[in-house]
Write a protein that holds these residues in place. Structure first.
Motif, short mmCIF file in Angstrom:
data_model
loop_
_atom_site.label_atom_id
_atom_site.label_comp_id
_atom_site.label_asym_id
_atom_site.label_seq_id
_atom_site.Cartn_x
_atom_site.Cartn_y
_atom_site.Cartn_z
N LYS A 26 -14.93 -5.07 12.36
CA LYS A 26 -15.41 -4.85 13.73
C LYS A 26 -15.71 -6.18 14.41
N ARG A 27 -16.45 -7.04 13.68
CA ARG A 27 -16.83 -8.35 14.24
C ARG A 27 -15.63 -9.14 14.70
N SER A 28 -14.57 -9.07 13.91
CA SER A 28 -13.40 -9.90 14.21
C SER A 28 -12.40 -9.15 15.08
N ASP A 29 -12.61 -7.83 15.22
CA ASP A 29 -11.69 -7.00 15.96
C ASP A 29 -10.29 -7.03 15.33
N LEU A 30 -10.25 -7.01 14.02
CA LEU A 30 -8.99 -7.05 13.29
C LEU A 30 -8.54 -5.63 12.95
N PRO A 31 -7.26 -5.29 13.24
CA PRO A 31 -6.78 -3.98 12.80
C PRO A 31 -6.87 -3.90 11.27
N PRO A 32 -7.49 -2.84 10.73
CA PRO A 32 -7.72 -2.75 9.28
C PRO A 32 -6.44 -2.93 8.45
N SER A 33 -5.31 -2.53 9.00
CA SER A 33 -4.06 -2.61 8.23
C SER A 33 -3.64 -4.05 7.96
N LEU A 34 -4.27 -5.01 8.66
CA LEU A 34 -3.91 -6.41 8.44
C LEU A 34 -4.81 -7.08 7.39
N LEU A 35 -5.74 -6.30 6.84
CA LEU A 35 -6.58 -6.83 5.76
C LEU A 35 -6.19 -6.15 4.46
N MET A 36 -6.07 -6.97 3.43
CA MET A 36 -5.76 -6.43 2.11
C MET A 36 -6.83 -6.90 1.14
N LEU A 37 -7.29 -6.03 0.29
CA LEU A 37 -8.30 -6.41 -0.70
C LEU A 37 -7.66 -6.44 -2.08
N GLU A 38 -7.88 -7.56 -2.79
CA GLU A 38 -7.32 -7.71 -4.14
C GLU A 38 -8.43 -7.58 -5.16
N MET A 39 -8.23 -6.70 -6.12
CA MET A 39 -9.17 -6.67 -7.25
C MET A 39 -8.39 -6.69 -8.55
N THR A 40 -8.98 -7.31 -9.56
CA THR A 40 -8.27 -7.40 -10.84
C THR A 40 -8.24 -6.02 -11.49
N GLU A 41 -7.28 -5.83 -12.38
CA GLU A 41 -7.19 -4.51 -13.00
C GLU A 41 -8.41 -4.23 -13.88
N SER A 42 -8.97 -5.26 -14.51
CA SER A 42 -10.14 -4.99 -15.36
C SER A 42 -11.32 -4.51 -14.52
N LEU A 43 -11.43 -5.04 -13.30
CA LEU A 43 -12.48 -4.57 -12.40
C LEU A 43 -12.28 -3.10 -12.04
N ALA A 44 -11.05 -2.76 -11.67
CA ALA A 44 -10.77 -1.38 -11.27
C ALA A 44 -10.95 -0.41 -12.44
N MET A 45 -10.65 -0.90 -13.66
CA MET A 45 -10.70 -0.02 -14.83
C MET A 45 -12.09 0.08 -15.44
N ASP A 46 -13.00 -0.78 -14.96
CA ASP A 46 -14.33 -0.88 -15.56
C ASP A 46 -15.05 0.46 -15.52
N ASN A 47 -15.02 1.09 -14.38
CA ASN A 47 -15.59 2.43 -14.25
C ASN A 47 -14.64 3.22 -13.36
N VAL A 48 -13.71 3.90 -14.01
CA VAL A 48 -12.57 4.46 -13.30
C VAL A 48 -12.98 5.44 -12.20
N GLU A 49 -13.91 6.34 -12.50
CA GLU A 49 -14.26 7.36 -11.51
C GLU A 49 -14.89 6.72 -10.27
N THR A 50 -15.80 5.76 -10.50
CA THR A 50 -16.42 5.06 -9.38
C THR A 50 -15.38 4.30 -8.58
N SER A 51 -14.46 3.65 -9.29
CA SER A 51 -13.42 2.89 -8.61
C SER A 51 -12.58 3.79 -7.72
N ILE A 52 -12.18 4.93 -8.23
CA ILE A 52 -11.34 5.84 -7.45
C ILE A 52 -12.05 6.24 -6.16
N GLU A 53 -13.34 6.55 -6.30
CA GLU A 53 -14.11 6.97 -5.14
C GLU A 53 -14.20 5.85 -4.10
N LEU A 54 -14.53 4.66 -4.60
CA LEU A 54 -14.64 3.51 -3.70
C LEU A 54 -13.32 3.16 -3.04
N LEU A 55 -12.27 3.16 -3.85
CA LEU A 55 -10.96 2.81 -3.32
C LEU A 55 -10.51 3.84 -2.29
#
Ligand code: C2E
Ligand code: MG
Ligand code: MG
Ligand code: MG
Length: 286
Positions: free
Chosen positions: A138-167
């Motif tokens: 919002k602050r930057s007025d950037l279309p969300p599709s132009l932002l990409m978030l990178e997370m390592t696979e170990s982070l995503a796999m750490d707590n799978v159910e929570t990750s799915i919900e967050l993602l």
């Protein structure tokens, strides 16, 4: 005599440990002040389309320019920032600065450049992470599709159910989601399928040995095929040579990120690089 030597050695080692600890404590104190002192800077590494050779995105990579020690690698200070919890503030700064830069590019002649930001485990697990992302957009007025978030696979796999919900929550905001350093963790295919991902980045360690190492080349091929079956866009990290690029031309990978094209650059240098690469050569008139 031997005993004496032993004693001296023990003394030597413990001094070493002390000075390491001392250095660590110093670095930690300095890290506390680094944000206020404007010692951080984002560099941008081009992500290049394998077929068209156009620059389609950039990964934002954090640099700490320490007033006395000079350049300190993120491999060194990110773990420290994570242990001390400072990563939350630093990560939020990165997010906001990257969105701001992406919005500037979006409003210039580089309107489609996507910017990727690395997310640390602590940020991801912090309640209200989605709010932080929304605020930066919002602050930057950037279309969300132009932002990409990178997370390592170990982070995503750490707590799978929570990750799915967050993602899923992040996906609903319209941002792109990417799995970083793929192949170094332990993700299982069935979970990968449940994550609402857009992109998979094959870790640099799989690329170093190709094309000479045939086994490695086949592993890369297999990872790419699997990612494609999951309908993910594939980024190959750490491409340094033309020979590696030539082999990758034969695969279905989509994007290349590596020193072969460019090291991470300051924002203005990135701009110049992208302009040069993306400038369409006018058809010559005979
Ligand atoms: P990463 O996210 O996997 O980023 C890619 C790293 O590979 C970068 O190192 C980049 O400079 C390096 N690289 C790219 N192409 C090549 C190549 O062809 N050859 C070689 N040898 N290296 C290449 P960098 O910038 O030192 O960052 C290291 C790691 O630090 C990143 O790995 C990421 O995990 C972390 N990091 C960097 N910035 C941030 C940040 O803002 N937030 C968080 N949480 N982590 C960050
Ligand atoms: Mg990354
Ligand atoms: Mg990576
Ligand atoms: Mg990495």
């Amino acid at each position: 005599q031997a005993k004496q030597q032993g004693g001296a050695e023990i003394c030597f080692y413990s001094k070493n440990i002390n000075s390491n600890l001392q250095e660590r404590l110093e670095l930690e104190t300095d890290l506390h002040n680094a944000l206020n002192n404007n010692e951080f800077q984002l560099y941008y590494q081009p992500k290049v389309d394998l077929l068209s050779k156009r620059v389609v995105g950039a990964e934002a990579l954090l640099r700490w320019i320490h007033p006395q020690k000079g350049f300190i690698s993120p491999e060194q200070f990110i773990p420290l920032a994570e242990e001390t919890g400072l990563i939350l503030k630093i990560g939020d700064w990165v997010l906001n600065d990257a969105c701001h830069q992406a919005a500037l590019w979006h409003r210039s002649d580089m309107s489609d450049i996507k910017v990727s930001v690395n997310v640390s485990g602590q940020q991801f697990k912090e309640s209200g992470y989605i709010e932080h992302v929304n605020r930066a957009l919002k602050r930057s007025d950037l279309p969300p599709s132009l932002l990409m978030l990178e997370m390592t696979e170990s982070l995503a796999m750490d707590n799978v159910e929570t990750s799915i919900e967050l993602l899923n929550g992040l996906k609903q905001q319209g941002v792109g989601l990417s799995i970083d350093d793929f192949g170094t963790g332990y993700s299982s295919l069935s979970y990968l399928k449940r994550f609402p991902l857009d992109e998979l980045k094959v870790d640099r360690s799989f690329i170093t040995g190709i094309p000479e190492n045939e086994e490695e080349a086949q592993i890369v091929q297999a990872i790419i095929a699997m990612a494609k079956a999951l309908r993910l866009s594939v980024v190959i990290e750490g491409v340094e040579t033309e020979a590696q690029l030539n082999l990758l031309q034969l695969t279905q990978s989509d994007l290349i990120q590596g020193y072969y094209f460019s090291k991470p650059l300051k924002a203005d240098q990135f701009e110049a690089y992208a302009r040069t690469m993306n400038d369409e050569v006018p058809e010559s008139v005979y």
